[in-house]
Scaffold this motif. Structure first.
Motif, PDB file in Angstrom:
ATOM      1  N   PHE A  18       0.862  -1.183   0.000  1.00 32.23           N
ATOM      2  CA  PHE A  18       0.000   0.000   0.000  1.00 32.23           C
ATOM      3  C   PHE A  18       0.899   1.234   0.000  1.00 32.23           C
ATOM      4  O   PHE A  18       1.736   1.409   0.894  1.00 32.23           O
ATOM      5  CB  PHE A  18      -0.899   0.015   1.235  1.00 32.23           C
ATOM      6  N   THR A  19       0.729   2.098  -0.991  1.00 29.02           N
ATOM      7  CA  THR A  19       1.577   3.283  -1.085  1.00 29.02           C
ATOM      8  C   THR A  19       0.739   4.495  -1.452  1.00 29.02           C
ATOM      9  O   THR A  19      -0.370   4.362  -1.974  1.00 29.02           O
ATOM     10  CB  THR A  19       2.704   3.076  -2.123  1.00 29.02           C
ATOM     11  N   GLY A  20       1.256   5.688  -1.165  1.00 28.22           N
ATOM     12  CA  GLY A  20       0.536   6.927  -1.461  1.00 28.22           C
ATOM     13  C   GLY A  20       1.050   8.052  -0.587  1.00 28.22           C
ATOM     14  O   GLY A  20       1.875   7.844   0.309  1.00 28.22           O
ATOM     15  N   LYS A  21       0.576   9.272  -0.837  1.00 27.16           N
ATOM     16  CA  LYS A  21       0.981  10.432  -0.051  1.00 27.16           C
ATOM     17  C   LYS A  21       0.594  10.270   1.412  1.00 27.16           C
ATOM     18  O   LYS A  21      -0.328   9.524   1.746  1.00 27.16           O
ATOM     19  CB  LYS A  21       0.291  11.698  -0.588  1.00 27.16           C
ATOM     20  N   GLY A  22       1.293  10.982   2.276  1.00 27.89           N
ATOM     21  CA  GLY A  22       0.918  10.972   3.683  1.00 27.89           C
ATOM     22  C   GLY A  22      -0.490  11.494   3.884  1.00 27.89           C
ATOM     23  O   GLY A  22      -0.877  12.500   3.290  1.00 27.89           O
ATOM     24  N   GLY A  23      -1.283  10.792   4.686  1.00 24.35           N
ATOM     25  CA  GLY A  23      -2.617  11.262   5.006  1.00 24.35           C
ATOM     26  C   GLY A  23      -3.714  10.753   4.090  1.00 24.35           C
ATOM     27  O   GLY A  23      -4.874  11.121   4.262  1.00 24.35           O
ATOM     28  N   VAL A  24      -3.369   9.892   3.115  1.00 30.08           N
ATOM     29  CA  VAL A  24      -4.412   9.413   2.195  1.00 30.08           C
ATOM     30  C   VAL A  24      -5.161   8.209   2.761  1.00 30.08           C
ATOM     31  O   VAL A  24      -6.185   7.796   2.211  1.00 30.08           O
ATOM     32  CB  VAL A  24      -3.823   9.026   0.814  1.00 30.08           C
ATOM     33  N   GLY A  25      -4.661   7.636   3.855  1.00 27.70           N
ATOM     34  CA  GLY A  25      -5.352   6.505   4.462  1.00 27.70           C
ATOM     35  C   GLY A  25      -4.731   5.153   4.159  1.00 27.70           C
ATOM     36  O   GLY A  25      -5.424   4.132   4.176  1.00 27.70           O
ATOM     37  N   THR A  49       6.255  -0.078   7.680  1.00 26.07           N
ATOM     38  CA  THR A  49       7.597   0.490   7.669  1.00 26.07           C
ATOM     39  C   THR A  49       7.530   2.008   7.563  1.00 26.07           C
ATOM     40  O   THR A  49       8.471   2.652   7.145  1.00 26.07           O
ATOM     41  CB  THR A  49       8.416  -0.067   6.493  1.00 26.07           C
ATOM     42  N   ASP A  50       6.408   2.573   7.932  1.00 21.63           N
ATOM     43  CA  ASP A  50       6.195   4.012   7.857  1.00 21.63           C
ATOM     44  C   ASP A  50       6.799   4.684   9.087  1.00 21.63           C
ATOM     45  O   ASP A  50       6.440   4.341  10.217  1.00 21.63           O
ATOM     46  CB  ASP A  50       4.692   4.298   7.796  1.00 21.63           C
ATOM     47  N   PRO A  51       7.730   5.661   8.901  1.00 16.31           N
ATOM     48  CA  PRO A  51       8.316   6.351  10.065  1.00 16.31           C
ATOM     49  C   PRO A  51       7.266   7.021  10.947  1.00 16.31           C
ATOM     50  O   PRO A  51       7.456   7.163  12.151  1.00 16.31           O
ATOM     51  CB  PRO A  51       9.243   7.394   9.432  1.00 16.31           C
ATOM     52  N   ALA A  52       6.152   7.440  10.331  1.00 18.11           N
ATOM     53  CA  ALA A  52       5.070   8.081  11.100  1.00 18.11           C
ATOM     54  C   ALA A  52       3.921   7.099  11.308  1.00 18.11           C
ATOM     55  O   ALA A  52       2.762   7.490  11.358  1.00 18.11           O
ATOM     56  CB  ALA A  52       4.585   9.321  10.360  1.00 18.11           C
ATOM     57  N   LEU A 505      -3.440  19.050   8.508  1.00 17.26           N
ATOM     58  CA  LEU A 505      -4.858  18.741   8.624  1.00 17.26           C
ATOM     59  C   LEU A 505      -5.079  18.076   9.977  1.00 17.26           C
ATOM     60  O   LEU A 505      -4.133  17.548  10.581  1.00 17.26           O
ATOM     61  CB  LEU A 505      -5.300  17.781   7.508  1.00 17.26           C
ATOM     62  N   ALA A 506      -6.306  18.063  10.449  1.00 11.76           N
ATOM     63  CA  ALA A 506      -6.610  17.476  11.765  1.00 11.76           C
ATOM     64  C   ALA A 506      -6.843  15.973  11.623  1.00 11.76           C
ATOM     65  O   ALA A 506      -7.916  15.452  11.918  1.00 11.76           O
ATOM     66  CB  ALA A 506      -7.832  18.154  12.378  1.00 11.76           C
ATOM     67  N   GLU A 507      -5.811  15.288  11.146  1.00 12.57           N
ATOM     68  CA  GLU A 507      -5.850  13.841  10.974  1.00 12.57           C
ATOM     69  C   GLU A 507      -4.535  13.254  11.463  1.00 12.57           C
ATOM     70  O   GLU A 507      -3.518  13.961  11.554  1.00 12.57           O
ATOM     71  CB  GLU A 507      -6.062  13.475   9.494  1.00 12.57           C
ATOM     72  N   ALA A 508      -4.536  11.964  11.726  1.00 14.45           N
ATOM     73  CA  ALA A 508      -3.389  11.317  12.349  1.00 14.45           C
ATOM     74  C   ALA A 508      -2.101  11.506  11.557  1.00 14.45           C
ATOM     75  O   ALA A 508      -1.109  12.059  12.066  1.00 14.45           O
ATOM     76  CB  ALA A 508      -3.673   9.828  12.550  1.00 14.45           C
ATOM     77  N   THR A 509      -2.070  11.037  10.319  1.00 12.49           N
ATOM     78  CA  THR A 509      -0.813  11.048   9.570  1.00 12.49           C
ATOM     79  C   THR A 509      -0.287  12.452   9.301  1.00 12.49           C
ATOM     80  O   THR A 509       0.907  12.712   9.515  1.00 12.49           O
ATOM     81  CB  THR A 509      -0.957  10.258   8.260  1.00 12.49           C
ATOM     82  N   PRO A 510      -1.110  13.412   8.821  1.00 16.19           N
ATOM     83  CA  PRO A 510      -0.571  14.764   8.625  1.00 16.19           C
ATOM     84  C   PRO A 510       0.000  15.371   9.907  1.00 16.19           C
ATOM     85  O   PRO A 510       1.038  16.044   9.865  1.00 16.19           O
ATOM     86  CB  PRO A 510      -1.787  15.555   8.128  1.00 16.19           C
TER      87      PRO A 510
END
Length: 590
Positions: A18-25, A49-52, A505-510
C-alpha cells in the motif's frame, strides 16, 4: 463511478504493498484489508515500515518489530518495524569506521547526508526485503501486507552496481542521501530477490491509495509511472474517502461532494488505465477492529460511534491573528511548510494578501506550477504592494544537476556516472536546488516581506551547513555553497527575521508527519511558532451526519496540536468554495 474496494470479493496476490501520499489513508486501508482477509480464514501478516506509523493506534495494540498475534482477529499477525532505528544503525555502520580518522566536520557531513528520507527508506527496505526474498514466508502466511512501499528511486539505486562500491567514499559532490551501502554489505543477493519478487505479477500487487483531490491523484500518477518503469506494473488504484451522497441544503456537504467529483474528472490519463476502486468517506474514525470491519460491511455504523465535537473552536485563533502577529513583529521572511495536499499555497497566498493589506510591500513566491498561482489570483488587478513569482522545480533541478555533473562527473567511469545521475534524482537534490533559488529571491527582495510557499527541511539545511564546513575543512569540494545561501541560513535561524508556519490537517498522519518536520527543523536551529490546522470540518456548521461524525474525530488532533505541539495554533474551517482572486483572499485573511 468506481466499484467499491472489497478484498472479500477479490483474488489477491500473496504480497500487497500500500503506497501513497501521507494522510491518504494507507494504514487504515491496509489494516481493514488485513482484518477482512483474516476473517475469511487466511493467515495474514501486516507489516508497517512508515516512520510516522500509527498502525498500533489503528489496531489498538502495542507492537514491536516482531510479528504479534492480534487476539481480536484470529489468523492476523502484525509488526511495526521502526525504520528510524534501522536508519540509525545503518548510519553508524557507515560512519563508525571513520571516527577518529577523519575531521569532525567531515564526519558531520557524512552523518547529515545519511539523515534524509532516502536513508530511512533504504533501511526500511532492508527490514522487509527478507520477507520478500524468503520463500518460506509464503509457507507461513497466505498474505503479507506492507504499509508503505519503496519508491522507484530507491529501487533503481539498489540495482546499480556502483551503489555497492566505495565510490561515494571518494565522492565530493555533496548531494548523496545514501552513501555507499557499506552498512548493508552481504545483502546484495537478498535485495536482488526482493526486487524480483516486487516485479512478479503472480506474487505482488501495488495498491496506490489516493484521496479524491488533485495533488493526491498527481502523486499516485507519479508513483505509478516510476514503479512501472522498473517492472512493477501489477497495480490497483484505490480512491479513499469518497463521499457517497450529500445534503443539498448543506453548503459544506454539497461543496465537499462536488469538489471531489471535479478532482476525479481531472484524473491523469495514465492513471485512468489502472483498475480503480473506491472506499467511502465514513463518519467514524478508522481505529479499532470493530470500525475496521464496518468499512467492508453492508451494515450501517451505529449512532453511538459518532460523538459531538468537544473542542471549543471559537477560542482558537484564526488566520487573521497569525497575520497580525507577523505584521506586528515585522517578520521579513515567512515560510509555509507541510506535506502536499494540506493547502500550503492557499495559506501562503492569504498571508501575503493580508500583509499587503496592512501596507507592507510583499513578494510571494512558490514552487507550485505558475498556473496554480495564476489560477489563485485570476481576475485580480495588479496590486502596488504585492508582487508574485513562481519557481519552476524542473528548471531549477536540471540547472543544479547540470552544474554537479559538469564538476563532480568529470573523469568518472560510465558506471560511476550512472550512480551519480541516479543519486541526483533524490528528494534532497530538489530541496537543495530549490533552496538556492529561494535564496536568490530573498536576496533580491531586501525591501519586501518575502512569503515562500514550500521550504527545505531541517535535514537539507543541515546538509548545506555541514557541507559548507566540509568545504572549509578539506578544500576539495567542487565549489562553494553560493553566497546568498550562506547568508540565508543564519537568517532562517533568526526568529526576529524569519517565521515558519507548519500547515497540517486534523488527521493522524498529517499531524504525525508535521511533528517530525518540526523536530527536523528544531534540529537545524529553527523553531516554528505557528501551526495552521487547515480545512477543519470541526470548525464548520455542517449538519451532514457523515461530515459531523468525521468532525468529532478531528478534535483529538486539534487539541494535541494546540496543547502540546504548537506555540501558537490557528484553525481554518473547511471552506465551501475556493478563495480565488485578491478580493476573496483578502476576505479570507482579515
Amino acid at each position: 463511478m468506481h466499484s467499491l474496494f472489497n478484498p472479500k470479493k477479490m483474488q489477491l496476490t500473496p504480497f500487497l504493498f500500500f503506497t501513497g501520499k501521507g494522510g491518504v489513508g494507507k494504514t487504515s486501508t491496509a489494516c481493514a484489508t488485513a482484518v477482512a482477509l483474516a476473517d475469511q480464514g487466511k493467515k495474514v501478516l501486516l507489516v508497517s515500515t512508515d516512520p510516522a506509523s500509527n498502525l498500533q493506534d489503528v489496531l489498538e495494540v502495542e507492537l514491536t518489530n516482531e510479528p504479534r498475534a492480534i487476539s481480536a482477529v484470529p489468523n492476523l499477525y502484525a509488526c511495526n518495524i521502526d525504520p528510524e532505528e534501522s536508519a540509525r544503525i545503518y548510519k553508524e555502520n557507515v560512519v563508525g569506521p571513520y571516527r577518529g580518522k577523519l575531521p569532525d566536520a567531515v564526519l558531520a557531513t557524512m552523518e547529515e547526508q545519511l539523515s534524509g528520507a532516502c536513508t530511512v527508506e533504504i533501511a526500511a527496505f532492508d527490514e522487509f526485503s527478507h520477507l520478500l526474498a524468503d520463500e518460506k514466508i509464503l509457507d507461513q502466511y497466505d498474505h503479507v501486507l506492507f504499509d508503505t512501499a519503496p519508491t522507484g528511486h530507491t529501487l533503481r539505486l539498489l540495482q546499480l552496481p556502483t551503489a555497492w562500491s566505495g565510490f561515494l567514499e571518494e565522492s565530493t559532490h555533496g548531494a548523496s542521501c545514501l552513501g555507499p551501502l557499506a552498512g548493508l554489505e552481504g545483502k546484495k543477493e537478498m535485495y536482488g530477490k526482493a526486487v524480483a519478487s516486487l516485479a512478479d505479477r503472480e506474487k505482488t500487487t501495488l495498491l496506490l491509495v489516493a484521496r479524491p483531490d488533485n495533488s493526491s491523484l498527481l502523486e499516485a500518477d507519479r508513483a505509478s509511472a516510476e514503479l512501472k518503469a522498473i517492472g512493477i506494473d501489477n497495480q490497483l488504484l484505490i480512491i479513499n474517502g469518497l463521499l457517497q451522497t450529500h445534503r443539498a441544503e448543506d453548503r459544506v456537504s454539497t461543496a465537499f461532494y462536488n469538489r471531489q467529483r471535479a478532482a476525479l474528472n481531472k484524473t491523469p490519463q495514465a492513471l485512468k488505465q489502472i483498475m480503480a476502486y473506491s472506499l467511502p468517506f465514513v463518519s467514524y474514525s478508522l481505529t479499532g477492529i470493530g470500525n475496521l470491519r464496518y468499512l467492508f460491511s453492508s451494515s450501517a455504523v451505529s449512532a453511538s460511534v459518532i460523538e459531538e465535537p468537544s473542542v471549543k473552536m471559537d477560542e482558537l485563533p484564526g488566520l487573521n491573528q497569525l497575520i497580525d502577529d507577523f505584521s506586528e513583529k515585522n517578520t521579513r521572511v515567512i515560510f509555509t511548510m507541510g506535506k502536499g495536499g494540506v493547502g500550503k499555497t492557499s495559506i501562503a497566498s492569504a498571508i501575503a494578501v493580508g500583509l499587503s493589506e496592512k501596507g507592507n510591500r510583499v513578494h510571494l513566491t512558490t514552487t507550485d506550477p505558475a498556473a496554480h498561482l495564476a489560477y489563485t489570483f485570476q481576475g485580480s488587478d495588479a496590486q502596488d504592494n504585492l508582487s508574485i513569482s513562481s519557481i519552476n522545480p524542473e528548471i531549477e533541478v536540471e540547472r543544479y544537476k547540470k552544474a554537479v555533473l559538469e564538476t563532480a562527473g568529470s573523469g568518472l567511469s560510465a558506471e560511476e556516472l550512472a550512480y551519480l545521475q541516479e543519486d541526483l534524482e533524490s528528494p534532497c537534490t530538489e530541496e537543495i536546488a530549490l533552496f538556492q533559488a529561494f535564496a536568490a529571491v530573498v536576496e533580491k527582495s531586501e525591501n519586501e516581506i518575502v512569503v515562500i510557499d514550500t521550504a527545505p527541511t531541517g535535514h537539507t539545511l543541515l546538509l548545506l551547513d555541514s557541507t559548507e564546513a566540509y568545504h572549509k575543512e578539506m578544500s576539495r569540494s567542487t565549489g562553494d555553497v553560493p553566497e546568498n545561501v550562506k547568508k540565508l541560513l543564519p537568517r532562517l535561524r533568526n526568529p526576529e527575521e524569519t517565521g515558519v508556519v507548519i500547515v497540517t490537517l486534523a488527521e493522524a498522519t498529517p499531524v504525525l508527519e508535521a511533528t517530525r518536520l518540526q523536530e527536523d527543523l528544531k534540529r537545524a536551529g529553527i523553531d516554528p511558532k505557528w501551526w495552521v490546522i487547515n480545512q477543519s470540518l470541526a470548525a464548520t456548521d455542517t449538519t451532514d451526519p457523515v461530515l459531523r461524525g468525521r468532525a468529532s474525530s478531528e478534535t483529538k488532533w486539534i487539541a494535541e496540536v494546540n496543547n502540546e505541539l504548537a506555540s501558537k495554533c490557528a484553525v481554518i474551517p473547511w471552506l465551501h468554495e475556493e478563495k480565488i482572486g485578491y478580493e476573496q483572499l483578502k476576505e479570507f485573511s482579515l
